[in-house]
Design a protein around this motif. Structure first.
Motif, PDB file in Angstrom:
ATOM      1  N   PRO A 180       0.824  -1.217   0.000  1.00  0.00           N
ATOM      2  CA  PRO A 180       0.000   0.000   0.000  1.00  0.00           C
ATOM      3  C   PRO A 180       0.858   1.268   0.000  1.00  0.00           C
ATOM      4  CG  PRO A 180      -0.692  -1.525   1.731  1.00  0.00           C
ATOM      5  CD  PRO A 180       0.514  -2.092   1.076  1.00  0.00           C
ATOM      6  N   GLY A 181       1.977   1.253   0.681  1.00  0.00           N
ATOM      7  CA  GLY A 181       2.841   2.436   0.721  1.00  0.00           C
ATOM      8  C   GLY A 181       3.352   2.802  -0.667  1.00  0.00           C
ATOM      9  N   GLU A 182       3.731   1.719  -1.414  1.00  0.00           N
ATOM     10  CA  GLU A 182       4.210   1.961  -2.771  1.00  0.00           C
ATOM     11  C   GLU A 182       3.116   2.539  -3.644  1.00  0.00           C
ATOM     12  OE1 GLU A 182       6.057  -1.247  -4.965  1.00  0.00           O
ATOM     13  OE2 GLU A 182       7.012  -1.897  -3.114  1.00  0.00           O
ATOM     14  N   MET A 183       1.948   2.023  -3.500  1.00  0.00           N
ATOM     15  CA  MET A 183       0.829   2.488  -4.316  1.00  0.00           C
ATOM     16  C   MET A 183       0.474   3.932  -3.978  1.00  0.00           C
ATOM     17  SD  MET A 183       0.299   0.238  -6.467  1.00  0.00           S
ATOM     18  CE  MET A 183      -1.175   0.718  -7.248  1.00  0.00           C
ATOM     19  N   ILE A 184       0.510   4.254  -2.691  1.00  0.00           N
ATOM     20  CA  ILE A 184       0.218   5.635  -2.269  1.00  0.00           C
ATOM     21  C   ILE A 184       1.281   6.567  -2.857  1.00  0.00           C
ATOM     22  CG2 ILE A 184       0.166   7.178  -0.276  1.00  0.00           C
ATOM     23  CD1 ILE A 184      -1.183   4.901   1.273  1.00  0.00           C
ATOM     24  N   ALA A 185       2.540   6.171  -2.824  1.00  0.00           N
ATOM     25  CA  ALA A 185       3.625   6.988  -3.377  1.00  0.00           C
ATOM     26  C   ALA A 185       3.438   7.142  -4.879  1.00  0.00           C
ATOM     27  CB  ALA A 185       4.969   6.369  -3.065  1.00  0.00           C
ATOM     28  N   LYS A 186       3.057   6.022  -5.546  1.00  0.00           N
ATOM     29  CA  LYS A 186       2.828   6.063  -6.983  1.00  0.00           C
ATOM     30  C   LYS A 186       1.658   6.994  -7.298  1.00  0.00           C
ATOM     31  CE  LYS A 186       2.776   2.841 -10.790  1.00  0.00           C
ATOM     32  NZ  LYS A 186       2.713   1.480 -11.232  1.00  0.00           N
ATOM     33  N   ILE A 187       0.602   6.927  -6.515  1.00  0.00           N
ATOM     34  CA  ILE A 187      -0.564   7.803  -6.714  1.00  0.00           C
ATOM     35  C   ILE A 187      -0.153   9.256  -6.492  1.00  0.00           C
ATOM     36  CG2 ILE A 187      -2.800   8.465  -5.760  1.00  0.00           C
ATOM     37  CD1 ILE A 187      -3.289   5.459  -5.257  1.00  0.00           C
ATOM     38  N   ASP A 188       0.596   9.482  -5.395  1.00  0.00           N
ATOM     39  CA  ASP A 188       1.042  10.852  -5.107  1.00  0.00           C
ATOM     40  C   ASP A 188       1.910  11.370  -6.248  1.00  0.00           C
ATOM     41  OD1 ASP A 188      -0.282  10.979  -2.728  1.00  0.00           O
ATOM     42  OD2 ASP A 188       1.472  10.539  -1.465  1.00  0.00           O
ATOM     43  N   SER A 189       2.777  10.532  -6.788  1.00  0.00           N
ATOM     44  CA  SER A 189       3.643  10.933  -7.891  1.00  0.00           C
ATOM     45  C   SER A 189       2.821  11.233  -9.138  1.00  0.00           C
ATOM     46  CB  SER A 189       4.642   9.823  -8.182  1.00  0.00           C
ATOM     47  OG  SER A 189       5.384  10.109  -9.343  1.00  0.00           O
ATOM     48  N   THR A 190       1.817  10.393  -9.403  1.00  0.00           N
ATOM     49  CA  THR A 190       0.951  10.603 -10.565  1.00  0.00           C
ATOM     50  C   THR A 190       0.163  11.897 -10.405  1.00  0.00           C
ATOM     51  OG1 THR A 190       0.786   8.212 -10.901  1.00  0.00           O
ATOM     52  CG2 THR A 190      -0.895   9.576 -11.942  1.00  0.00           C
ATOM     53  N   VAL A 191      -0.396  12.121  -9.220  1.00  0.00           N
ATOM     54  CA  VAL A 191      -1.158  13.350  -8.945  1.00  0.00           C
ATOM     55  C   VAL A 191      -0.240  14.552  -9.100  1.00  0.00           C
ATOM     56  CG1 VAL A 191      -2.360  14.638  -7.139  1.00  0.00           C
ATOM     57  CG2 VAL A 191      -2.877  12.220  -7.499  1.00  0.00           C
ATOM     58  N   GLU A 192       0.961  14.436  -8.561  1.00  0.00           N
ATOM     59  CA  GLU A 192       1.940  15.525  -8.639  1.00  0.00           C
ATOM     60  C   GLU A 192       2.311  15.794 -10.102  1.00  0.00           C
ATOM     61  OE1 GLU A 192       6.237  15.581  -7.001  1.00  0.00           O
ATOM     62  OE2 GLU A 192       4.905  15.473  -5.242  1.00  0.00           O
ATOM     63  N   THR A 193       2.549  14.748 -10.871  1.00  0.00           N
ATOM     64  CA  THR A 193       2.906  14.894 -12.289  1.00  0.00           C
ATOM     65  C   THR A 193       1.754  15.530 -13.056  1.00  0.00           C
ATOM     66  OG1 THR A 193       4.374  12.989 -12.173  1.00  0.00           O
ATOM     67  CG2 THR A 193       3.633  13.639 -14.358  1.00  0.00           C
ATOM     68  N   ARG A 194       0.554  15.044 -12.792  1.00  0.00           N
ATOM     69  CA  ARG A 194      -0.617  15.618 -13.468  1.00  0.00           C
ATOM     70  C   ARG A 194      -0.780  17.100 -13.118  1.00  0.00           C
ATOM     71  NH1 ARG A 194      -5.274  10.948 -13.117  1.00  0.00           N
ATOM     72  NH2 ARG A 194      -4.305   9.558 -14.623  1.00  0.00           N
ATOM     73  N   ALA A 195      -0.588  17.443 -11.852  1.00  0.00           N
ATOM     74  CA  ALA A 195      -0.716  18.837 -11.422  1.00  0.00           C
ATOM     75  C   ALA A 195       0.362  19.687 -12.094  1.00  0.00           C
ATOM     76  CB  ALA A 195      -0.607  18.934  -9.907  1.00  0.00           C
ATOM     77  N   ARG A 196       1.594  19.162 -12.143  1.00  0.00           N
ATOM     78  CA  ARG A 196       2.681  19.890 -12.795  1.00  0.00           C
ATOM     79  C   ARG A 196       2.395  20.060 -14.272  1.00  0.00           C
ATOM     80  NH1 ARG A 196       6.674  17.912 -15.545  1.00  0.00           N
ATOM     81  NH2 ARG A 196       6.518  15.849 -14.639  1.00  0.00           N
ATOM     82  N   LEU A 197       1.936  18.996 -14.957  1.00  0.00           N
ATOM     83  CA  LEU A 197       1.615  19.077 -16.386  1.00  0.00           C
ATOM     84  C   LEU A 197       0.454  20.035 -16.632  1.00  0.00           C
ATOM     85  CD1 LEU A 197       2.040  15.337 -17.480  1.00  0.00           C
ATOM     86  CD2 LEU A 197       3.566  17.268 -17.992  1.00  0.00           C
ATOM     87  N   ALA A 198      -0.535  20.016 -15.765  1.00  0.00           N
ATOM     88  CA  ALA A 198      -1.671  20.932 -15.898  1.00  0.00           C
ATOM     89  C   ALA A 198      -1.201  22.375 -15.729  1.00  0.00           C
ATOM     90  CB  ALA A 198      -2.758  20.594 -14.888  1.00  0.00           C
ATOM     91  N   ALA A 199      -0.333  22.607 -14.754  1.00  0.00           N
ATOM     92  CA  ALA A 199       0.201  23.956 -14.523  1.00  0.00           C
ATOM     93  C   ALA A 199       1.033  24.400 -15.717  1.00  0.00           C
ATOM     94  CB  ALA A 199       1.021  23.991 -13.244  1.00  0.00           C
TER      95      ALA A 199
END
Length: 170
Positions: free
Chosen positions: A1-20
């Motif tokens: 679960p920790g890995e998945m949460i980190a992966k989700i956080d990274s994906t959310v972060e990447t999406r937010a950066r790409l959107a910005a």
């Protein structure tokens, strides 16, 4: 679960950066388009100003030279370029008044000359002189009335001198 949460956080972060980044690019493109539009509008305004100033310059030159028809045409052209300007319309109105005054002066001159020439033909010299004087007032730049007044004065003077000589001989 920790890995998945980190992966989700990274994906959310990447999406937010790409959107910005996408939003920043859209803003940059919008600013660029606005700048290009402003430059286009400025170029159109500059061309409009140039055309207006050229027409006014030509019109003023024609007006100064007394070429009222061409001046009026150029003022109309300037007014077509910038209908909000009042100067061209003022000059068009002024030309209309001047043309009317010139036409009235020409008519008065022609009538006075016709009357004066008729009086001169009938040797009614005083009436002829008065009519030539009226013609001079109507159009001071014309030389004919002055020439005729001089001719009348000379004729009257010569006749008076000849009459005096004839009386002296009797």
């Amino acid at each position: 679960p920790g890995e998945m949460i980190a992966k989700i956080d990274s994906t959310v972060e990447t999406r937010a950066r790409l959107a910005a980044e996408a939003e920043a690019e859209q803003l940059r493109l919008a600013e660029l388009a606005a700048a290009e539009e402003a430059a286009r509008i400025a170029a159109i305004a500059a061309e409009k100003d140039k055309n207006y100033n050229e027409a006014i310059s030509k019109a003023d030159q024609f007006f100064t030279e007394g070429d009222f028809e061409n001046a009026r045409n150029e003022y109309r052209a300037a007014l077509a370029v910038k209908p909000e300007e009042t100067y061209p319309q003022q000059k068009i109105d002024e030309i209309g008044t001047l043309i009317a005054e010139l036409a009235a002066a020409q008519k008065a001159y022609a009538e006075a000359i016709a009357k004066a020439d008729n009086e001169f033909q009938n040797e009614n010299f005083e009436a002829a002189k008065q009519s030539y004087a009226q013609a001079q007032q109507a159009k001071p730049d014309e030389s004919y009335p002055g020439e005729m007044i001089t001719k009348i004065d000379s004729t009257v003077e010569t006749r008076a001198r000849l009459a005096a000589e004839a009386e002296a001989e009797q």
